[in-house]
Scaffold this motif. Structure first.
Motif, PDB file in Angstrom:
ATOM      1  N   SER A 101       0.824  -1.220   0.000  1.00  0.00           N
ATOM      2  CA  SER A 101       0.000   0.000   0.000  1.00  0.00           C
ATOM      3  C   SER A 101       0.853   1.263   0.000  1.00  0.00           C
ATOM      4  CB  SER A 101      -0.946  -0.012   1.204  1.00  0.00           C
ATOM      5  OG  SER A 101      -0.194  -0.079   2.416  1.00  0.00           O
ATOM      6  N   ALA A 102       1.967   1.256   0.736  1.00  0.00           N
ATOM      7  CA  ALA A 102       2.830   2.440   0.808  1.00  0.00           C
ATOM      8  C   ALA A 102       3.457   2.743  -0.547  1.00  0.00           C
ATOM      9  CB  ALA A 102       3.924   2.237   1.855  1.00  0.00           C
ATOM     10  N   LEU A 103       3.828   1.714  -1.282  1.00  0.00           N
ATOM     11  CA  LEU A 103       4.417   1.913  -2.605  1.00  0.00           C
ATOM     12  C   LEU A 103       3.398   2.477  -3.585  1.00  0.00           C
ATOM     13  CD1 LEU A 103       6.641  -1.288  -2.959  1.00  0.00           C
ATOM     14  CD2 LEU A 103       7.357   1.024  -2.403  1.00  0.00           C
ATOM     15  N   LYS A 104       2.161   1.988  -3.490  1.00  0.00           N
ATOM     16  CA  LYS A 104       1.113   2.511  -4.371  1.00  0.00           C
ATOM     17  C   LYS A 104       0.874   3.990  -4.097  1.00  0.00           C
ATOM     18  CE  LYS A 104      -1.559  -1.707  -5.307  1.00  0.00           C
ATOM     19  NZ  LYS A 104      -2.873  -2.372  -5.111  1.00  0.00           N
ATOM     20  N   ALA A 105       0.877   4.364  -2.814  1.00  0.00           N
ATOM     21  CA  ALA A 105       0.616   5.755  -2.451  1.00  0.00           C
ATOM     22  C   ALA A 105       1.700   6.683  -2.988  1.00  0.00           C
ATOM     23  CB  ALA A 105       0.518   5.884  -0.933  1.00  0.00           C
ATOM     24  N   LYS A 106       2.928   6.208  -3.067  1.00  0.00           N
ATOM     25  CA  LYS A 106       4.043   7.018  -3.557  1.00  0.00           C
ATOM     26  C   LYS A 106       4.317   6.789  -5.042  1.00  0.00           C
ATOM     27  CE  LYS A 106       6.466   7.529   0.840  1.00  0.00           C
ATOM     28  NZ  LYS A 106       6.448   9.000   0.839  1.00  0.00           N
ATOM     29  N   ARG A 107       3.443   5.990  -5.695  1.00  0.00           N
ATOM     30  CA  ARG A 107       3.571   5.677  -7.120  1.00  0.00           C
ATOM     31  C   ARG A 107       4.910   5.004  -7.417  1.00  0.00           C
ATOM     32  NH1 ARG A 107       0.909  10.968 -10.215  1.00  0.00           N
ATOM     33  NH2 ARG A 107      -1.142  10.803  -9.195  1.00  0.00           N
ATOM     34  N   LEU A 108       5.307   4.137  -6.504  1.00  0.00           N
ATOM     35  CA  LEU A 108       6.502   3.323  -6.689  1.00  0.00           C
ATOM     36  C   LEU A 108       6.069   1.887  -6.893  1.00  0.00           C
ATOM     37  CD1 LEU A 108       8.735   4.812  -3.820  1.00  0.00           C
ATOM     38  CD2 LEU A 108       8.869   5.326  -6.256  1.00  0.00           C
ATOM     39  N   SER A 109       6.971   1.068  -7.373  1.00  0.00           N
ATOM     40  CA  SER A 109       6.648  -0.346  -7.590  1.00  0.00           C
ATOM     41  C   SER A 109       7.765  -1.222  -7.049  1.00  0.00           C
ATOM     42  CB  SER A 109       6.433  -0.618  -9.088  1.00  0.00           C
ATOM     43  OG  SER A 109       7.607  -0.291  -9.814  1.00  0.00           O
ATOM     44  N   TRP A 110       7.387  -2.409  -6.660  1.00  0.00           N
ATOM     45  CA  TRP A 110       8.363  -3.394  -6.181  1.00  0.00           C
ATOM     46  C   TRP A 110       9.230  -3.830  -7.363  1.00  0.00           C
ATOM     47  CZ3 TRP A 110       9.326  -4.989  -1.286  1.00  0.00           C
ATOM     48  CH2 TRP A 110      10.120  -6.121  -1.108  1.00  0.00           C
ATOM     49  N   THR A 111      10.528  -3.773  -7.204  1.00  0.00           N
ATOM     50  CA  THR A 111      11.395  -4.122  -8.318  1.00  0.00           C
ATOM     51  C   THR A 111      11.218  -5.589  -8.693  1.00  0.00           C
ATOM     52  OG1 THR A 111      13.705  -4.308  -9.021  1.00  0.00           O
ATOM     53  CG2 THR A 111      13.291  -4.501  -6.666  1.00  0.00           C
ATOM     54  N   THR A 112      11.022  -5.825  -9.969  1.00  0.00           N
ATOM     55  CA  THR A 112      10.748  -7.194 -10.428  1.00  0.00           C
ATOM     56  C   THR A 112      11.941  -8.120 -10.238  1.00  0.00           C
ATOM     57  OG1 THR A 112      11.406  -6.529 -12.674  1.00  0.00           O
ATOM     58  CG2 THR A 112       9.056  -6.401 -12.111  1.00  0.00           C
ATOM     59  N   ARG A 113      13.142  -7.562 -10.145  1.00  0.00           N
ATOM     60  CA  ARG A 113      14.316  -8.410  -9.969  1.00  0.00           C
ATOM     61  C   ARG A 113      14.429  -8.945  -8.548  1.00  0.00           C
ATOM     62  NH1 ARG A 113      18.288  -8.906 -13.460  1.00  0.00           N
ATOM     63  NH2 ARG A 113      19.732  -9.317 -11.739  1.00  0.00           N
ATOM     64  N   LEU A 114      13.759  -8.257  -7.596  1.00  0.00           N
ATOM     65  CA  LEU A 114      13.829  -8.699  -6.209  1.00  0.00           C
ATOM     66  C   LEU A 114      12.751  -9.757  -5.991  1.00  0.00           C
ATOM     67  CD1 LEU A 114      14.213  -6.228  -3.189  1.00  0.00           C
ATOM     68  CD2 LEU A 114      13.747  -8.667  -3.028  1.00  0.00           C
ATOM     69  N   ARG A 115      13.095 -10.993  -6.355  1.00  0.00           N
ATOM     70  CA  ARG A 115      12.133 -12.118  -6.285  1.00  0.00           C
ATOM     71  C   ARG A 115      12.329 -12.869  -4.978  1.00  0.00           C
ATOM     72  NH1 ARG A 115      13.428 -15.741 -11.031  1.00  0.00           N
ATOM     73  NH2 ARG A 115      11.846 -17.005  -9.957  1.00  0.00           N
ATOM     74  N   CYS A 116      11.242 -12.929  -4.193  1.00  0.00           N
ATOM     75  CA  CYS A 116      11.329 -13.622  -2.904  1.00  0.00           C
ATOM     76  C   CYS A 116      11.574 -15.124  -3.079  1.00  0.00           C
ATOM     77  CB  CYS A 116      10.043 -13.400  -2.104  1.00  0.00           C
ATOM     78  SG  CYS A 116       9.777 -11.662  -1.655  1.00  0.00           S
ATOM     79  N   ASP A 117      11.042 -15.696  -4.170  1.00  0.00           N
ATOM     80  CA  ASP A 117      11.206 -17.143  -4.343  1.00  0.00           C
ATOM     81  C   ASP A 117      12.630 -17.524  -4.697  1.00  0.00           C
ATOM     82  OD1 ASP A 117      11.402 -16.201  -6.912  1.00  0.00           O
ATOM     83  OD2 ASP A 117       9.596 -17.206  -7.664  1.00  0.00           O
ATOM     84  N   ALA A 118      13.500 -16.520  -4.968  1.00  0.00           N
ATOM     85  CA  ALA A 118      14.897 -16.824  -5.256  1.00  0.00           C
ATOM     86  C   ALA A 118      15.737 -16.891  -3.985  1.00  0.00           C
ATOM     87  CB  ALA A 118      15.480 -15.765  -6.199  1.00  0.00           C
TER      88      ALA A 118
END
Length: 524
Positions: A101-118
């Motif tokens: 929610s915090a990222l949406k409010a600041k118009r930021l996005s989770w970096t696609t390279r930061l994969r938790c399953d890795a």
């Protein structure tokens, strides 16, 4: 000589506290205090942006967001080979959920390279380090390392960028560079080393040096180190240091780095930092001082009260936060107007590279100013307020500049309290002489014969006096302002002659002749 180079090579070996070959200090402020101080990727792991990482951490969207982002983007040295140094998958998923929610409010996005399953599920870091694993708390303290005792800042923070916990450790490590400092291979070596070993504090954390500052130090000293079989320490690899927000160490956006002024003529001005290349493209102060040697005679003759500062603002321009401060066009014109006649008498003309139309009209230096001291306008205001006028006629700003130059005994470019007191006494004596001897004339002025008597102490020959008279008199003679200006200028010239005479191996028999010749050359 061979023993000297052998000793120098030994001294230049990296200190014992130096980091491993592939490890560098963590310079990103948002990644400090996480239980590790070194990384193989100080500028970010391949594919990751430090700027994006900083934006994510600054949201503070999760208690563990800094630990997660930093251990992925700026991983601990050796983390690639050890899963024990990597964060767990569950922690990554928790942080990602917290931050959505915090990222949406600041118009930021989770970096696609930061994969938790890795990330690993076991034998990994579950969160920030336990309190016992934290590095020693940072502490600000006065700088006691002798080499760094005269910086623009007086306090440092420890541990420093190389992990030294005490200033004694830092001082011992700096001994490795003692010989380079003595050789003076780079003006940036000292400020760079101090910014690493005794760094300035930034919100309680050590503020890293800038890459441009490191590169200048390495460029200046690298060739010498290679000749003696050494190399720039890997722990101080310039690529590990940031390129942004470097103004605090005098590094400009274009990579310019401020350095102390070493040119004798330009020391003691309101500013003491310059930058190379200068405005004429000279790449070092050593080159600049040779090129500007012609102006020594101009400055000594005082053909213009502006000439010294103007020449210095070109050959050793003022540096502020790594940016050059250029002189104003009007400033150039004043200096040129005052000295062009003297230059013509020497058979030379104003240099083409100093044509005044090449200088700006705004956002530039127009005079030597220092707020806490008395500059030319301040001198004039002080004299007006003190009643040093005659029949309502005050002294001019040109005369005020001459008075400032005459009374500036410590050559700072400004008058302190003691110098102002002497100034007022001097002007009071000259004014009284004028009022008592010449002010009763109508209009009040000094005729030629009386002016000649007033200047007898300066031993001017007839030709020199005629030139001086024609340049400063009007149809009715010389008025109050011109009288003060002429006397002050002659006093300055006499002081400079005697100061130079003390350094000459001559006897008294030639002193009188030399003085007359000096005054003649300066005035005519």
């Amino acid at each position: 000589m061979r023993r000297f180079f052998l000793l120098l090579w030994v001294l230049l070996l990296p200190p014992r506290q130096a980091l491993a070959a592939n490890c560098n200090p963590v310079t990103s402020s948002f990644c400090r205090g996480l239980g590790y101080a070194t990384t193989s990727h100080p500028t970010g792991a391949p594919g990751y942006s430090l700027q994006q990482a900083a934006q994510l951490v600054e949201t503070a969207c999760s208690p563990n967001v800094a630990a997660l982002v930093c251990r992925v983007v700026v991983p601990e040295c050796g983390a690639e080979e050890s899963s024990q140094k990597r964060l767990c998958r569950a922690l990554c998923e928790k942080v990602k959920a917290d931050c959505e929610s915090a990222l949406k409010a600041k118009r930021l996005s989770w970096t696609t390279r930061l994969r938790c399953d890795a990330l690993p599920e076991a034998n990994c870091v579950q969160g920030p380090p336990a309190s016992g694993l934290h590095p020693p708390p940072a502490s600000c303290q006065p700088i006691t390392v002798p080499l760094c005792g005269d910086l623009s800042y007086t306090e440092t923070v420890l541990p420093n960028l190389l992990g030294h916990a005490t200033q004694e450790e830092a001082r011992a490590a700096l001994q490795a560079f003692a010989s380079l400092m003595q050789v003076g291979c780079s003006t940036q070596l000292k400020p760079f080393l101090c910014s690493v070993y005794t760094p300035k504090s930034l919100s309680g954390s050590p503020r890293p040096p800038c890459r441009a500052q490191c590169e200048q130090a390495r460029t200046g000293c690298g060739s010498l180190m290679k000749r003696i079989g050494s190399q720039w320490p890997e722990a101080l690899r310039c690529e590990a240091f940031p390129t942004e927000s470097c103004e605090h160490y005098g590094v400009g956006r274009g990579g310019g780095v401020c350095e102390p002024i070493t040119i004798p003529m330009c020391q003691g001005l309101a500013y003491n930092q310059t930058v190379t290349p200068n405005l004429l493209g000279h790449t070092s102060q050593r080159e600049a001082v040779v090129k500007m040697s012609f102006f020594n005679a101009m400055v000594q003759s005082m053909c213009s009260v502006d000439i010294r500062l103007f020449v210095c603002t070109v050959y050793a321009p003022q540096c502020s936060a790594g940016e050059v401060q250029r002189p104003c066009r009007s400033f150039c014109e004043r200096a040129k107007r005052g000295c062009e006649g003297l230059m013509t008498s020497f058979g030379v003309s104003w240099p083409d590279e100093l044509q005044c139309n090449a200088f700006p009209e705004d956002d530039c230096i127009s005079e030597d100013r220092k707020p806490e001291m008395l500059y030319a306008e301040g001198v004039l205001a002080k004299l007006i307020a003190g009643g040093f006028s005659v029949r309502g006629k005050t002294l001019s700003i040109k005369t005020a500049r001459l008075l400032l130059t005459f009374m500036d005994t410590d050559k700072t470019g400004y008058l302190d309290v003691a110098e102002v007191f002497k100034l007022e006494h001097y002007v009071a004596v000259v004014r009284r002489e004028y009022v008592e001897s010449y002010e009763k004339r109508n209009p009040p002025s000094i005729p030629l014969t009386q002016m000649k008597k007033a200047l007898r102490e300066f031993e001017l020959d007839d030709e020199t006096f005629r030139v001086l008279w024609s340049e400063n008199s009007s149809e009715r003679g010389i008025d109050y302002d011109e009288f003060v200006a002429v006397l002050t200028k002659l006093q300055i010239l006499r002081e400079r002659f005697h100061a130079n005479l003390l350094r000459l191996p001559c006897d008294c028999q030639v002193a009188s002749f030399s003085f007359k010749q000096f005054m003649k050359s300066a005035i005519i």
